[in-house]
Design an enzyme around this catalytic site. Structure first.
Site, PDB file in Angstrom:
ATOM      1  N   ARG A  39      15.814   0.835  -9.181  1.00  0.00           N
ATOM      2  CA  ARG A  39      16.972  -0.051  -9.005  1.00  0.00           C
ATOM      3  C   ARG A  39      17.836  -0.121 -10.267  1.00  0.00           C
ATOM      4  O   ARG A  39      18.406  -1.153 -10.577  1.00  0.00           O
ATOM      5  CB  ARG A  39      16.541  -1.464  -8.603  1.00  0.00           C
ATOM      6  CG  ARG A  39      15.834  -1.556  -7.259  1.00  0.00           C
ATOM      7  CD  ARG A  39      15.838  -2.997  -6.738  1.00  0.00           C
ATOM      8  NE  ARG A  39      14.876  -3.139  -5.656  1.00  0.00           N
ATOM      9  CZ  ARG A  39      13.801  -3.926  -5.701  1.00  0.00           C
ATOM     10  NH1 ARG A  39      13.557  -4.627  -6.785  1.00  0.00           N
ATOM     11  NH2 ARG A  39      12.979  -3.998  -4.690  1.00  0.00           N
ATOM     12  N   ARG A  43      22.129  -5.027  -9.019  1.00  0.00           N
ATOM     13  CA  ARG A  43      22.927  -6.247  -9.200  1.00  0.00           C
ATOM     14  C   ARG A  43      22.801  -6.887 -10.571  1.00  0.00           C
ATOM     15  O   ARG A  43      23.543  -7.810 -10.894  1.00  0.00           O
ATOM     16  CB  ARG A  43      22.545  -7.267  -8.117  1.00  0.00           C
ATOM     17  CG  ARG A  43      23.074  -6.897  -6.737  1.00  0.00           C
ATOM     18  CD  ARG A  43      22.617  -7.891  -5.696  1.00  0.00           C
ATOM     19  NE  ARG A  43      21.185  -7.766  -5.423  1.00  0.00           N
ATOM     20  CZ  ARG A  43      20.461  -8.668  -4.779  1.00  0.00           C
ATOM     21  NH1 ARG A  43      21.022  -9.799  -4.369  1.00  0.00           N
ATOM     22  NH2 ARG A  43      19.174  -8.461  -4.554  1.00  0.00           N
ATOM     23  N   ARG A  52      30.801  -3.907  -5.909  1.00  0.00           N
ATOM     24  CA  ARG A  52      30.293  -4.211  -4.571  1.00  0.00           C
ATOM     25  C   ARG A  52      30.919  -5.454  -3.958  1.00  0.00           C
ATOM     26  O   ARG A  52      30.703  -5.740  -2.777  1.00  0.00           O
ATOM     27  CB  ARG A  52      28.765  -4.429  -4.640  1.00  0.00           C
ATOM     28  CG  ARG A  52      27.904  -3.197  -4.712  1.00  0.00           C
ATOM     29  CD  ARG A  52      27.707  -2.494  -3.386  1.00  0.00           C
ATOM     30  NE  ARG A  52      27.780  -3.360  -2.215  1.00  0.00           N
ATOM     31  CZ  ARG A  52      26.795  -4.124  -1.770  1.00  0.00           C
ATOM     32  NH1 ARG A  52      25.622  -4.144  -2.385  1.00  0.00           N
ATOM     33  NH2 ARG A  52      26.956  -4.863  -0.700  1.00  0.00           N
ATOM     34  N   ASP A  88      19.882   3.963   0.657  1.00  0.00           N
ATOM     35  CA  ASP A  88      18.862   3.045   1.170  1.00  0.00           C
ATOM     36  C   ASP A  88      18.063   3.706   2.281  1.00  0.00           C
ATOM     37  O   ASP A  88      18.614   4.464   3.088  1.00  0.00           O
ATOM     38  CB  ASP A  88      19.516   1.760   1.692  1.00  0.00           C
ATOM     39  CG  ASP A  88      18.504   0.647   1.831  1.00  0.00           C
ATOM     40  OD1 ASP A  88      17.745   0.651   2.821  1.00  0.00           O
ATOM     41  OD2 ASP A  88      18.442  -0.231   0.957  1.00  0.00           O
ATOM     42  N   TYR A 156      15.699   8.782  -4.239  1.00  0.00           N
ATOM     43  CA  TYR A 156      14.490   8.134  -3.737  1.00  0.00           C
ATOM     44  C   TYR A 156      14.847   7.171  -2.632  1.00  0.00           C
ATOM     45  O   TYR A 156      15.988   6.758  -2.487  1.00  0.00           O
ATOM     46  CB  TYR A 156      13.680   7.459  -4.849  1.00  0.00           C
ATOM     47  CG  TYR A 156      14.216   6.156  -5.408  1.00  0.00           C
ATOM     48  CD1 TYR A 156      13.920   4.949  -4.804  1.00  0.00           C
ATOM     49  CD2 TYR A 156      14.960   6.133  -6.577  1.00  0.00           C
ATOM     50  CE1 TYR A 156      14.359   3.760  -5.345  1.00  0.00           C
ATOM     51  CE2 TYR A 156      15.407   4.940  -7.123  1.00  0.00           C
ATOM     52  CZ  TYR A 156      15.109   3.759  -6.497  1.00  0.00           C
ATOM     53  OH  TYR A 156      15.543   2.577  -7.039  1.00  0.00           O
TER      54      TYR A 156
END
Length: 360
Positions: A39, A43, A52, A88, A156
């Site tokens: 990640r 965020r 975003r 995702d 991934y």
């Protein structure tokens, strides 16, 4: 973009200048320990939140330009050794015909989940992966060119929504084992095509997640998860060879599956990702030094002062050693983490690994 259209793209990519990640994944000697974060495009970065803002999550996933920008953002801040394409795992059930929506405050939701065995018939039994997921391949190709050869591009599959118990999914395993295997085989076939397509588009490494292995336990993991994990690696590599594509390193990260380390080390993957619940030395002994290991600092360690982060990284490196090793967290970065502390983690890995290698 079809597989045929992508076939001539790889030779047009800029030459790779930093291959430390790839060399570590293949078990080759490295001057320092490479590092990336699950990640890392997330965020916790203000620029990520700004990009975003007011954008639907899946609309973002379907925009190659947007995915490329989000992938590049952490690389502008930190000297990471791999770029991770923003996407995702839930695009896979979408390709199978299921509706997935992102509900604010709740996360990904299936308005019509699979409830009965008969619901399997609602899924597409044959998926044109290039047609349904071509936007991911376009994002990979665009990003690979944008990297200018400075980073390894890796793909991934991020885990989607879930529950604290996974009781509904596990009920299927106990009540409908044959139907469960049919569903898993359907997913496996799409995932294999999806991963091969990503390599054709320019991905230089692949990571497969089994994020809920801890909910299964040893017996169910060996019956329902491990065979498909093994099959994915076998079929991906077979297809890559058949299509004259690069045999890229593959990583498997099965969270909380410390009970199956020995089996995972022989599952056909070059790298085993580890969460923070296992000691580095124990993981080395149990995998028999046959594979590269990746991990495994507790993500919450990044809440510590920078000096403490450095101490924890040094201890982790001493446990794993600096070779056949890729530094990472034991899971993904959290949204409220400080970018400065992420930077301290990356810097500590590079600094301490160089020092340890020199002192060895």
């Amino acid at each position: 973009m079809s597989r045929e259209q992508m076939g001539n793209l790889p030779q047009d990519f800029p030459a790779l200048k930093n291959d430390t990640f790839l060399r570590a994944a293949r078990g080759e000697e490295t001057e320092y320990t490479p590092v990336w974060c699950m990640r890392q495009a997330g965020r916790y970065l203000p620029e990520f939140r700004e990009t975003r803002a007011a954008q639907d999550f899946f609309a973002t996933c379907r925009s190659p330009k947007m995915c490329c920008e989000l992938t590049l953002q952490p690389l502008r801040r930190f000297p990471l050794d791999a770029a991770i394409i923003f996407s995702d795992i839930l695009v896979v059930p979408q390709a199978l015909g299921m509706e997935v929506v992102m509900v604010p405050g709740k996360g990904p939701t299936f308005p019509e989940p699979l409830k009965e065995v008969e619901d399997l018939l609602k899924l597409r039994q044959k998926v044109d992966v290039s047609e349904e997921l071509g936007y991911v391949f376009q994002a990979i190709t665009l990003t690979r060119h944008s990297l200018e050869g400075k980073w390894t591009l890796m793909s991934y599959m991020i885990e989607g929504g879930g529950s604290s118990t996974m009781a509904k999914a596990k009920r299927w395993l106990y009540r409908h084992p044959e139907a469960s295997h049919r569903l898993l085989q359907l997913l496996r076939d799409v995932i294999v095509e999806y991963l091969v397509g990503q390599v054709a588009a320019g991905a230089q490494a692949l990571q497969l997640f089994e994020s809920h292995a801890g909910h299964l336990g040893p017996e169910q993991f060996r019956e329902f998860a491990l065979p498909h994990i093994q099959d994915i690696a076998k079929h991906v590599k077979k297809k890559l060879q058949a299509e004259a594509l690069p045999l890229v390193p593959m990583i498997v990260f099965a969270k909380d599956a410390h009970y199956a380390l020995e089996e995972l080390a022989q599952a056909g993957y070059e790298v085993i990702g580890l969460d923070w619940t296992i000691q580095p030395q124990a993981a080395r002994e149990r995998t028999g030094h046959r594979v590269t290991l990746q991990g495994n600092l507790d993500p919450c360690a990044l809440y510590a002062p920078k000096e403490k982060i450095g101490e924890l990284v040094k201890r982790m490196l001493e446990g794993f050693g600096t070779q056949r090793y890729i530094a990472n967290l034991g899971h993904g970065l959290y949204p409220d983490m400080s970018p400065e502390h992420v930077g301290a983690f990356v810097e500590a890995v590079h600094t301490h690994s160089r020092h340890l290698r020199t002192a060895a």
